[in-house]
Design a protein around this motif. Sequence first.
Motif, short mmCIF file in Angstrom:
data_model
loop_
_atom_site.label_atom_id
_atom_site.label_comp_id
_atom_site.label_asym_id
_atom_site.label_seq_id
_atom_site.Cartn_x
_atom_site.Cartn_y
_atom_site.Cartn_z
N THR A 182 0.81 -1.23 0.00
CA THR A 182 0.00 0.00 0.00
C THR A 182 0.85 1.28 0.00
O THR A 182 0.29 2.38 -0.03
CB THR A 182 -0.93 0.04 1.22
N THR A 183 2.17 1.16 0.04
CA THR A 183 3.03 2.34 0.07
C THR A 183 2.68 3.30 -1.07
O THR A 183 2.56 2.88 -2.23
CB THR A 183 4.51 1.94 -0.04
N THR A 184 2.53 4.57 -0.71
CA THR A 184 2.04 5.57 -1.67
C THR A 184 3.09 6.66 -1.92
O THR A 184 3.26 7.58 -1.11
CB THR A 184 0.74 6.22 -1.14
N PRO A 185 3.83 6.58 -3.02
CA PRO A 185 4.80 7.63 -3.35
C PRO A 185 4.11 8.93 -3.72
O PRO A 185 3.05 8.93 -4.35
CB PRO A 185 5.56 7.06 -4.56
N VAL A 186 4.73 10.04 -3.33
CA VAL A 186 4.29 11.39 -3.74
C VAL A 186 5.51 12.03 -4.38
O VAL A 186 6.47 12.39 -3.68
CB VAL A 186 3.80 12.22 -2.54
N ILE A 187 5.50 12.16 -5.69
CA ILE A 187 6.70 12.64 -6.38
C ILE A 187 6.39 13.87 -7.24
O ILE A 187 5.26 14.08 -7.67
CB ILE A 187 7.32 11.54 -7.26
N VAL A 188 7.42 14.66 -7.45
CA VAL A 188 7.34 15.83 -8.32
C VAL A 188 7.99 15.44 -9.64
O VAL A 188 9.20 15.24 -9.71
CB VAL A 188 8.06 17.04 -7.68
N THR A 189 7.17 15.28 -10.68
CA THR A 189 7.70 14.75 -11.94
C THR A 189 8.52 15.77 -12.72
O THR A 189 9.35 15.39 -13.54
CB THR A 189 6.55 14.23 -12.82
N ASN A 190 8.29 17.08 -12.47
CA ASN A 190 9.13 18.10 -13.12
C ASN A 190 10.25 18.52 -12.17
O ASN A 190 10.51 19.70 -11.95
CB ASN A 190 8.30 19.30 -13.58
N THR A 191 10.93 17.50 -11.65
CA THR A 191 12.01 17.71 -10.68
C THR A 191 13.09 18.66 -11.19
O THR A 191 13.67 19.44 -10.43
CB THR A 191 12.64 16.33 -10.33
N ASP A 192 13.37 18.61 -12.50
CA ASP A 192 14.45 19.42 -13.06
C ASP A 192 14.21 20.92 -12.92
O ASP A 192 15.13 21.72 -13.10
CB ASP A 192 14.67 19.07 -14.53
N ASP A 193 12.96 21.31 -12.63
CA ASP A 193 12.65 22.73 -12.48
C ASP A 193 12.99 23.24 -11.07
O ASP A 193 12.78 24.43 -10.79
CB ASP A 193 11.15 22.98 -12.75
N TYR A 194 13.50 22.36 -10.22
CA TYR A 194 13.77 22.73 -8.83
C TYR A 194 15.23 22.51 -8.46
O TYR A 194 15.89 21.60 -8.98
CB TYR A 194 12.88 21.91 -7.88
N VAL A 195 15.71 23.39 -7.56
CA VAL A 195 17.06 23.24 -7.03
C VAL A 195 17.09 22.10 -6.02
O VAL A 195 17.97 21.23 -6.05
CB VAL A 195 17.53 24.54 -6.34
N LYS A 196 16.12 22.09 -5.13
CA LYS A 196 16.04 21.05 -4.10
C LYS A 196 14.58 20.68 -3.84
O LYS A 196 13.69 21.51 -3.96
CB LYS A 196 16.66 21.54 -2.78
N ILE A 197 14.39 19.42 -3.47
CA ILE A 197 13.11 18.97 -2.94
C ILE A 197 13.43 18.29 -1.61
O ILE A 197 14.06 17.22 -1.58
CB ILE A 197 12.40 18.01 -3.91
N ILE A 198 13.04 18.92 -0.53
CA ILE A 198 13.47 18.51 0.81
C ILE A 198 12.31 17.88 1.57
O ILE A 198 11.24 18.49 1.71
CB ILE A 198 14.01 19.72 1.61
N GLN A 199 12.52 16.66 2.08
CA GLN A 199 11.51 16.00 2.91
C GLN A 199 11.45 16.68 4.26
O GLN A 199 12.44 16.79 4.97
CB GLN A 199 11.86 14.51 3.06
N GLU A 200 10.27 17.16 4.65
CA GLU A 200 10.08 17.91 5.90
C GLU A 200 9.60 17.03 7.04
O GLU A 200 9.74 17.38 8.20
CB GLU A 200 9.08 19.04 5.67
N LYS A 201 9.03 15.92 6.73
CA LYS A 201 8.40 15.09 7.75
C LYS A 201 8.87 13.65 7.60
O LYS A 201 9.11 13.17 6.48
CB LYS A 201 6.87 15.13 7.59
N SER A 202 9.03 12.95 8.71
CA SER A 202 9.32 11.52 8.69
C SER A 202 8.60 10.87 9.85
O SER A 202 8.25 11.54 10.84
CB SER A 202 10.83 11.26 8.78
N GLY A 203 8.35 9.59 9.74
CA GLY A 203 7.60 8.91 10.79
C GLY A 203 6.11 9.19 10.68
O GLY A 203 5.60 9.59 9.64
#
Length: 624
Positions: free
Chosen positions: A589-610
């Motif tokens: 059931t793992t549900t990825p949430v991804i930004v497909t136009n990643t190249d338009d960004y300098v960084k994509i930082i995970q803010e939450k874990s757990g």
Amino acid sequence: MAKNYDDLSRKIVKYVGGEGNVVSVIHCATRLRFKVKSDEKVDKSNLEQLSGVITVLNSGGQIQVVIGSHVADVYDALFQNTGLKQEGGAAEEENGEKKGLLNTFMDTVSGVFAPVLGAMSGAGMLKALLILLTTIGVLNADMGTYKILYAAADGVFTFIPFFLAFTAAKKFKANEFVAVGIAAALLYPAMTAAYSAGEAITFLKIPVVLVSYTSSVIPIIVAVYALSKLEKGLKKIVPTVCKTFLTPMLSLIIMVPATYLVIGPVADTIGKLLASGYTSMVALNPVIAGGILGLIWPAAVIFGVHWGFVPIVMNNIAEYGRDTLFTITGPNNMAQAGAALGVFLKTKNKELKEIAGPAALSAVLAGITEPAIYGVTLRFKKPFFIGAVFSGIAGAIVAAAGTGTPALIGTSILTLPGYIGVGFVGFLIACAIAYFGAAIVTYLFGYSDDMLVKGNTAKTEKTEEIKKTKAVKDETMQVPVDGAVIPLAEVKDEAFACGVLGRGTAVIPSNGTVCAPCDGIVTVMYPTGHAVGIRSSAGAEVLIHIGMDTVTLEGRGFNVKVKEGQVVRAGDVLVEADLELIRGAGLDTTTPVIVTNTDDYVKIIQEKSGVAKQGDALMNCIAK
């Protein structure tokens, strides 16, 4: 470097119901044509979603998977990567389903002619090249070079009964070589000489009506069909010990005279009636007839029945030395190319430009219109109908000019020399009007980027704001569903884990209520409900994929709450998923949430874990 179609071919077979559901498969210029045992086993939705598939049609008694110009490569990959055999898939069985007269006719015509179309098209192109070379004085008809090349081009059409005997035998399940033997008897030099000399001959004192079988199509097809029935009867009565030679011998003894005495003259008469009936219709009022043919031709293409007219075209060539039917309908290629060009020039959408540009080019250069029709013009409707109108106008002009061609060729810039002769200037004018007229009218009146926002006719301020977004901005995405947030690298799917689809994170959900992680527009809502795409108001292109391999559930366990083109706000419910059903099917059931136009960004930082709640900050997208 050649593209690998292994994975695509496997998935196509899977979604047409598996190898056991495939009775036979052939291909024409742009599409795979499957004959299946059960239409209900075909997963049309997933077939259409495959990268490399333009669209899927259930027409003419076939499942038609439109691929485009690479169809032959995909066709070859089918047999390399599955258990299908080129004679067909599983053994054909009667299932009690009646296909109807039209479907049966279309299935037969495509089965007999589709395998030969490549050779006929190539020979037609060579004829066009020779016409050009002789027109500009590079070659002349007395040169040995010309004679050899002309033999290569005209030989296919002169001896077309050989080709059709083989393909018809495969279609009707007759002995291919006996079928070719019948064709050889029809084209035997002594018999063709007797016809040319007007010689009167008899068979067992029965007068034989000699006709010309060179370039003919109907007599040999009917003869091979009769052969298939005869062979079934002979196999029941001929002793097993001598079947190998006695069945072919009796088949030839019976079928060759039967063809000369009955089948040939009757089929030849039918062919002449078809040809004269068509020419009489055009002669009655060429402008109206040509206009109607041109107008309806795009519909014939989208239903995949346009190749059903090949017998008439071949009869026209055999009877009159030239065809006007495919000539009248030829400018449709230019009209659809022009309509696709109009969309390409008008749209500001990068993805649509990447589809419309190559599609328009393919149609005008190679005469392959399916990518333009299914990928662009039919998608937005108005461009398709504009193309159809200009196809009708061009058809009227061509019919009035009396343009024809001595070979079966598609219409494109590269094949224009094949139309040199009577009415050539009119044909060029018609093609130009179809191409430029459809392009201009589509650009001015037939398309706007508003059409990209499907299902949302109310032009709200929010919609306009999102549509006008050109450059991405910094943005914080929210957790879309309650659960445990994990790094994307820990997802048990290599495509997601390695970031090839884009950077982001993932959630192991504790409930099935999946919400929008941002404000935006739903750009993709898969019919199966397992995945949804959103373009945010700040320009991020977000994909939420609920579970791994959940597309195999075919929509079971997913209650979709939104549709493509719908404006959503962060926290709006997108899909309600039945996690227990997903787990019960043995799926993650793992549900990825991804930004497909990643190249338009300098960084994509995970803010939450757990452990996290829906609405918590999930990741920060830092724009360039």
